[in-house]
Motif scaffolding. Structure first.
Motif, short mmCIF file in Angstrom:
data_model
loop_
_atom_site.label_atom_id
_atom_site.label_comp_id
_atom_site.label_asym_id
_atom_site.label_seq_id
_atom_site.Cartn_x
_atom_site.Cartn_y
_atom_site.Cartn_z
N GLY A 52 0.96 -1.25 0.07
CA GLY A 52 0.04 0.02 -0.05
C GLY A 52 0.93 1.13 0.06
O GLY A 52 0.52 2.30 -0.63
N TYR A 53 1.95 1.32 0.74
CA TYR A 53 3.15 2.49 0.69
C TYR A 53 3.49 2.67 -0.54
O TYR A 53 3.75 3.89 -0.87
CB TYR A 53 3.96 2.06 1.79
N ASP A 54 3.68 1.53 -1.29
CA ASP A 54 4.41 1.57 -2.47
C ASP A 54 3.26 2.21 -3.53
O ASP A 54 3.91 3.05 -4.51
CB ASP A 54 5.04 0.31 -3.02
N LEU A 55 2.32 1.51 -3.46
CA LEU A 55 1.12 2.10 -4.44
C LEU A 55 0.82 3.39 -4.07
O LEU A 55 0.50 4.26 -5.17
CB LEU A 55 -0.16 1.11 -3.96
N ALA A 56 0.98 3.92 -2.83
CA ALA A 56 0.45 5.28 -2.64
C ALA A 56 1.44 6.30 -3.41
O ALA A 56 1.18 7.34 -3.93
CB ALA A 56 0.61 5.63 -1.33
N HIS A 57 2.81 6.01 -3.39
CA HIS A 57 3.89 6.87 -3.94
C HIS A 57 3.76 6.69 -5.58
O HIS A 57 3.97 7.62 -6.34
CB HIS A 57 5.11 6.30 -3.69
N ARG A 58 3.52 5.41 -6.15
CA ARG A 58 3.17 5.24 -7.41
C ARG A 58 1.84 6.34 -7.94
O ARG A 58 2.12 6.93 -8.93
CB ARG A 58 2.84 3.93 -8.20
N PHE A 59 0.90 6.04 -7.11
CA PHE A 59 -0.38 7.06 -7.52
C PHE A 59 0.01 8.66 -7.43
O PHE A 59 -0.43 9.14 -8.43
CB PHE A 59 -1.45 6.72 -6.56
N ALA A 60 0.85 8.75 -6.70
CA ALA A 60 1.35 10.21 -6.45
C ALA A 60 2.03 10.70 -7.51
O ALA A 60 1.91 11.80 -8.19
CB ALA A 60 1.97 10.40 -5.26
N ARG A 61 2.78 9.91 -8.25
CA ARG A 61 3.79 10.01 -9.22
C ARG A 61 2.79 10.08 -10.59
O ARG A 61 2.91 11.13 -11.39
CB ARG A 61 4.78 8.85 -9.37
N MET A 62 1.65 9.29 -10.77
CA MET A 62 0.75 9.34 -11.89
C MET A 62 0.01 10.62 -11.54
O MET A 62 -0.12 11.11 -12.78
CB MET A 62 -0.06 7.97 -11.80
N HIS A 68 1.18 17.70 -15.09
CA HIS A 68 2.16 18.35 -15.74
C HIS A 68 2.01 18.14 -17.34
O HIS A 68 2.94 18.61 -17.94
CB HIS A 68 3.43 18.10 -15.26
N GLY A 69 1.05 17.36 -17.65
CA GLY A 69 0.86 17.24 -19.10
C GLY A 69 1.69 16.23 -19.70
O GLY A 69 1.70 15.98 -20.76
N ALA A 70 2.23 15.27 -18.90
CA ALA A 70 3.13 14.00 -19.44
C ALA A 70 1.90 13.06 -19.92
O ALA A 70 0.73 13.00 -19.50
CB ALA A 70 3.71 13.49 -18.41
N PRO A 71 2.32 12.46 -21.18
CA PRO A 71 1.30 11.30 -21.42
C PRO A 71 0.90 10.34 -20.47
O PRO A 71 1.68 9.93 -19.67
CB PRO A 71 1.97 10.94 -22.50
N ALA A 72 -0.27 10.32 -20.36
CA ALA A 72 -1.07 8.97 -19.75
C ALA A 72 -0.10 7.72 -19.97
O ALA A 72 -0.05 7.45 -20.98
CB ALA A 72 -2.35 9.14 -19.32
#
Length: 166
Positions: A52-62, A68-72
């Motif tokens: 869950g901790y790793d997933l929270a960081h990945r969600f924040a990065r996404m 910032h307009g980076a491609p999804a």
């Protein structure tokens, strides 16, 4: 941090996390389910919290990428994602490049299980040590055309033809 929901199934313990609404299109699902392997009790809860901790960081990065307009991730093409992956794991290049040539460079959202199944089916019919001998010559057909010819009844395996083994 996403709250883990522990699930008991006949095959073992699993953990489920809900995906935030704004990321569901990019992730492609409403929730993410992962196996906890053979872990039980406190060890399973600790692993679920770590995931869950790793997933929270990945969600924040996404979320930052989307702001910032980076491609999804869903708009990225297969070729782009394979190139990024091969920077960290160059040894996986052979089969990933074959897969890319087989299905074509299409957006990840359009990639289907049928593409993977068709590739896996043709890989089973050829020797494991088969490899490309030289680059495509102008007189040869593309891998996709070889596959179509094989489906119409050609006796040559498309992977072998693709690898110039025919």
């Amino acid at each position: 941090m996403p709250k883990p929901l522990l699930l008991r199934r006949p095959s073992g313990l699993y953990v489920r996390y809900w995906v935030p609404l704004m990321l569901r299109a990019a992730v492609g699902s409403n929730y993410i389910v992962r196996s906890l392997g053979g872990l039980r009790g406190d060890a399973a809860r600790l692993e679920a919290a770590r995931l869950g901790y790793d997933l929270a960081h990945r969600f924040a990065r996404m979320k930052n990428q989307m702001k910032h307009g980076a491609p999804a991730i869903s708009s990225a093409t297969l070729g782009e994602r394979i190139a990024v992956y091969l920077k960290s794991r160059p040894s996986a290049g052979r089969y990933l490049r074959l897969f890319l040539a087989w299905v074509g460079d299409k957006p990840l959202a359009e990639l289907s299980a049928a593409d993977v199944n068709a590739f896996a089916e043709t890989m089973q019919h050829c020797p494991r040590d088969a490899g490309p001998r030289k680059k495509w010559s102008s007189g040869r057909s593309a891998p996709r055309q070889s596959r179509l010819a094989w489906k119409r009844g050609s006796a040559t395996c498309p992977r072998c033809a693709f690898l110039r083994m025919d």
